[in-house]
Design an enzyme around this catalytic site. Sequence first.
Site, short mmCIF file in Angstrom:
data_model
loop_
_atom_site.label_atom_id
_atom_site.label_comp_id
_atom_site.label_asym_id
_atom_site.label_seq_id
_atom_site.Cartn_x
_atom_site.Cartn_y
_atom_site.Cartn_z
N ASP A 75 -8.44 -6.86 -4.62
CA ASP A 75 -8.06 -5.54 -4.11
C ASP A 75 -8.62 -4.48 -5.04
O ASP A 75 -8.16 -4.32 -6.16
CB ASP A 75 -6.53 -5.46 -4.04
CG ASP A 75 -6.02 -4.14 -3.45
OD1 ASP A 75 -6.83 -3.22 -3.25
OD2 ASP A 75 -4.81 -4.05 -3.19
N SER B 113 0.84 -1.19 0.00
CA SER B 113 0.00 0.00 0.00
C SER B 113 0.89 1.26 0.00
O SER B 113 1.77 1.36 -0.87
CB SER B 113 -0.93 -0.05 1.22
OG SER B 113 -2.01 0.81 1.07
N HIS C 215 -7.86 -5.50 -0.29
CA HIS C 215 -6.56 -4.85 -0.09
C HIS C 215 -5.84 -5.39 1.15
O HIS C 215 -4.62 -5.55 1.16
CB HIS C 215 -6.79 -3.34 0.04
CG HIS C 215 -5.53 -2.54 0.15
ND1 HIS C 215 -4.56 -2.55 -0.83
CD2 HIS C 215 -5.07 -1.72 1.12
CE1 HIS C 215 -3.56 -1.75 -0.47
NE2 HIS C 215 -3.84 -1.24 0.71
#
EC number: 2.3.1.31
Lengths: 391, 391
Positions: free
Chosen positions: A325, A159, A358
């Site tokens: 995701d 991320s 995610h």
Amino acid sequence: MSRLLVTGSEYRTIPLACQLFQSREPLPLDCGRSLETFQIAYQTYGELNADKSNAILVCHALTGDQHVADRHPMTGKPGWWETLVGPGKPVDTTRYFVICSNVIGGCMGSTGPASINPATGKPWGLDFPVITIDDMVRAQTRLIDHLEISELFCVLGGSMGGMQALEWCASYGERVFSAMPIATAARQSSQNIAFNEVGRQSVMADPEWRGGRYLEDGTNPAKGLAVARMAAHITYLSDDALHRKFGRNLQNRQKVTFGFDADFQVESYLRYQGISFVDRFDANSYLYITRAMDYFDLAADCDGVLANNFTGTKTRFCLVSFTSDWLYPTRESRAVVQALNAVAANVSFVEIESDKGHDAFLLHEPELFDTVRGFLESARAKRGLPAAGRA
Amino acid sequence: MSRLLVTGSEYRTIPLACQLFQSREPLPLDCGRSLETFQIAYQTYGELNADKSNAILVCHALTGDQHVADRHPMTGKPGWWETLVGPGKPVDTTRYFVICSNVIGGCMGSTGPASINPATGKPWGLDFPVITIDDMVRAQTRLIDHLEISELFCVLGGSMGGMQALEWCASYGERVFSAMPIATAARQSSQNIAFNEVGRQSVMADPEWRGGRYLEDGTNPAKGLAVARMAAHITYLSDDALHRKFGRNLQNRQKVTFGFDADFQVESYLRYQGISFVDRFDANSYLYITRAMDYFDLAADCDGVLANNFTGTKTRFCLVSFTSDWLYPTRESRAVVQALNAVAANVSFVEIESDKGHDAFLLHEPELFDTVRGFLESARAKRGLPAAGRA
């Protein structure tokens, strides 16, 4: 290696079970201002070898911190990536020297908006300069200099941590032997800016935010920050994961209550995510770090051509994405892979089948573990480090 | 046919350019309570034919109202479905008698939490009973009774309007000749409950909400409601639509400002969506209507078997979904189609290719227009109404 100390001021005090790096050299920032002095709170695991060739920098995501593989001093919970980092784990701390530092702008000991502004003796608040991912990485290079490490064996992160890994390769590629940007993108999408903006507006709508001066005023925009966290948390999961985990299950009840209490388990879960977050996180840090993510656009720094960031790169790359995701979908990783291919970089790419959204990068995903282990092992061989089992 | 009148009290006054139906018969509600009296604000377009066989009920979504095809008296904007409903439009008001009513729990003239509680002389606030989609439809049946229409030629609606259409078919199927549930589902998903909960928490976190008593206190939880709307609005669009519409374009500036103003166009757009919404919508209505959607689960009312709602149905169905709608994705419509197939219902299903997300049902989508026109025309023939061009 780490010690428990308490840092802070009359305004915000946090227990630190880590090390502190104090820089007396000014840090120039992308906004044009600079931090005259700054502090980085960091954690290390394992031992640096004699030729300092086994250092791995792990970069944390939006609400992460330096406690990647040890108990968090405020929440008491395990490190945020203990699935991946530790003795015998894919990032094996019996073999590598692992460094994880709190980003500047953060609130776990590194200089950020809750720190004291030396010019006023009060918390920075919104007077803190708006920082970028590039600024976070520039500050990290100072820490790496301080540790006298000229080249990192690997930079990895998921991320926003993956954004930092990409920025390291773009700006300081000669210091990065290998890199693993996971569940990330070379630029923040419009939809992600939109979700971040909802979070910021929620914080700033809370009257206890006081224009960012809540620490001085002794107030706490906890409700606004909790709502921000709730909205963001939905984006970390997937429709399927929520359906599997909660469905329409009711909370301790046989029937709906015809009221506004948390009837559904998913409501109760989200409320808990919001409430528990505000105990450990600073509202202004949330504004600054989301802003840094929104500003991230590697191609924009190179006339719109992403590949130009990586011309002549010698770094070995492995990118990872997860099928479910939707915050940083596979196409974002693919765009990076295509840019790297365009400059004939050494790059591999793995899309992992998962319904966890995610968040998958933080969860039990054996294919991720195998990928990280395999990539590091192959890079070890290229780097001339002893192979696993012969460390 | 409609008149401009002002309705309300010292607490909330709204201009009404529509008709009002006052029911003196108590309305039993799913929660076990009942409304002793209630009012429905509604709008009609076109003329009811002699045998009352050309009536179409259009059901509105969460923040919609009765002004489907005429200028909104508060915002001055065109009706919310003027693309679809009007003279010569797919729902042709020169041919059909179109009815659209504000749901109970709403805030555009129908009885809801901002109405005066006869028992106290003050606004209901949270003393208003929690209502369901079924309750909304039960109230609508009273209006249709009042109009002396025994059978609706068609019930159509998108999103929550589609839920009402499905509820009509499940509970009052003998009064529905045809139905078009668009971009909807037979039950609210876990993820959608989660997003609604974020919106409710945002409203309730605003100190001006005052436990729901803001009308009496003369306050306004505008900031909380605006953030709720911003979060919801993202779910109405798609990643692609946001990218196409805004990308990372900056707002009137060549460079980012390194601050927390709306740098990106998408931020400015979202803020506008939030701010403009609070001028026309009541915060408690937002709580009640989202709650009704969350409680919606047609299968739960039939021992978990969705098809059992439609056993023996004679209604002709056409379901529509949009490829990029992630709020009510195609699989939700497909589940309804499968249930209808299981009882050998007359059902067609169209999945429309669009990158506009959930909002597609309200936008310029020629394939939707063609689908509605074609389905109504075919149903007209079956019903024995004159064909188009021979009205």
